[in-house]
Design an enzyme around this catalytic site. Structure first.
Site: not given
Ligand code: ACO
Length: 329
Positions: A123, A256, A286
């Site tokens: 990520c 993020h 996500n």
């Protein structure tokens, strides 16, 4: 072209792409219920802030999504793909073990010869890739870079594990980063701590023609949560100090997009007004390395983030990796 050092690098265009299949929490809950797994819109929204995610159709790959995002970023930057001298794709879900998704995007763009490679920091991948491209531009190795975050996390989700499969989605975001006489990327910082490999991983591998081990995502959610909130404001502050700026200079924070509670906690620790937090996690879920460039492009195209604004990007991910970058758009 002769490049005079030292140089700055600046984002000159952004783009993104989401596969058309948008899946609501209710639709996902219905799919899981067919296997006797219970979840609900209420649980997912309350614990994560996620309402929708997009899933790529069968056969649609990381480089397909990345190519779509890249075309939009190149058009926004008014940049001819032939002028690119660097392509980086941040991804943990490339089309193949090798070659890189970056080479496939290059081929799809009809460009040949420029450097192209994938960067894997889960990520944190986009922040890592931006920092690497910035450094390459500043030392004169590149002058026009295409940086993409692209993921098809739906391929590595265990749809029998409700603690993980409700969190992730597919998508891609991209930026064009160019050598510039005026500063754009002001400072960045990257970190990793391999002691935490096990708390978020896809432990399987390919060997002897077989997948060995588990090829699906495993996560200790509470451990990731704790680690994320403990490192994010620190790295952001460190980057501000390097750039000679303060919290008050941040116009927009793009974390993020993993979980709205982690994002709000970091914004609070940085003493930012709630409206300065760019959040797309509700609509995108996500999307790992794609989440920051997706959110950036979304906010730029909505006219929320404007040229000249100061933006803090920050990310945490598997590894454990984390990092931040401060930029003037
Ligand atoms: N639906 C319904 N119930 C669920 C679900 C679900 N989808 N998932 C878990 N539960 C249950 C659990 O089984 C548990 O039940 P129990 O109390 O009977 O045992 C209960 O909900 C609470 O579970 P926790 O794991 O303690 O829930 P928590 O509040 O920690 O939220 C979450 C879990 C959302 C994963 C949270 O820990 C989190 O966000 N962690 C950060 C991880 C993250 O964002 N990862 C993304 C990748 S990493 C990255 O991008 C940095």
């Amino acid at each position: 072209m002769t490049i005079k050092l030292p140089l700055h690098s600046r984002i000159t265009g952004t783009g993104s792409f989401l596969p058309p299949n948008r899946v609501s929490n209710a639709a996902l809950a219905e799919r899981l219920a067919a296997d006797g797994i219970e979840t609900s819109d209420e649980w997912i929204v309350e614990r994560t802030g996620i309402r929708f995610r997009h899933f790529a159709a069968d056969g649609v790959t990381c480089s397909d999504l990345g190519f779509e995002a890249a075309k939009r970023a190149l058009a926004a930057a008014d940049c001819d793909p032939q002028a690119l001298d660097l392509i980086i794709v941040a991804t943990s879900t490339p089309d193949m073990v090798f070659p890189s998704a970056a080479c496939m995007v290059q081929q799809k763009l009809g460009v040949h010869g420029c450097a192209a490679f994938d960067l894997q920091a889960v990520c944190s991948g986009f922040v890592y890739a931006l920092s690497v491209a910035d450094a390459m531009i500043k030392v004169g190795t590149a002058s026009k870079a295409l940086i993409i975050g692209s993921e098809v996390f739906s391929r590595i989700l265990d749809f029998k594990d409700r603690t993980t499969c409700v969190l992730f989605g597919d998508g891609a975001g991209a930026v064009v980063l160019e050598a510039s006489e005026t500063p754009g990327i002001l400072a960045s910082e990257l970190h990793a701590d391999g002691r935490y490999v096990d708390i978020l991983c896809v432990p399987g591998t390919v060997a002897g023609g077989h997948v060995l081990g588990d090829p699906l995502l495993k996560m200790d959610g509470p451990a990731v949560f704790k680690l994320a909130v403990s490192v994010l404001d620190g790295v952001a502050r460190s980057v501000l100090a390097k750039a000679g700026r303060s919290e008050a200079d941040i116009d927009w924070l793009i974390p993020h997009q993993a979980n709205i509670r982690i994002m709000q906690s970091t914004a609070r620790k940085l003493k930012l007004a709630p409206h300065k937090l760019i959040a797309t996690v509700d609509r995108h879920g996500n999307t790992s390395a794609a989440s920051i460039p997706l959110a950036l492009d979304d906010a730029v195209r909505a006219g929320t983030i404007r040229p000249g604004d100061t933006v803090m990007l920050e990310a945490v991910g598997g590894g454990f990796t984390w990092g931040a970058a401060l930029l003037d758009l």
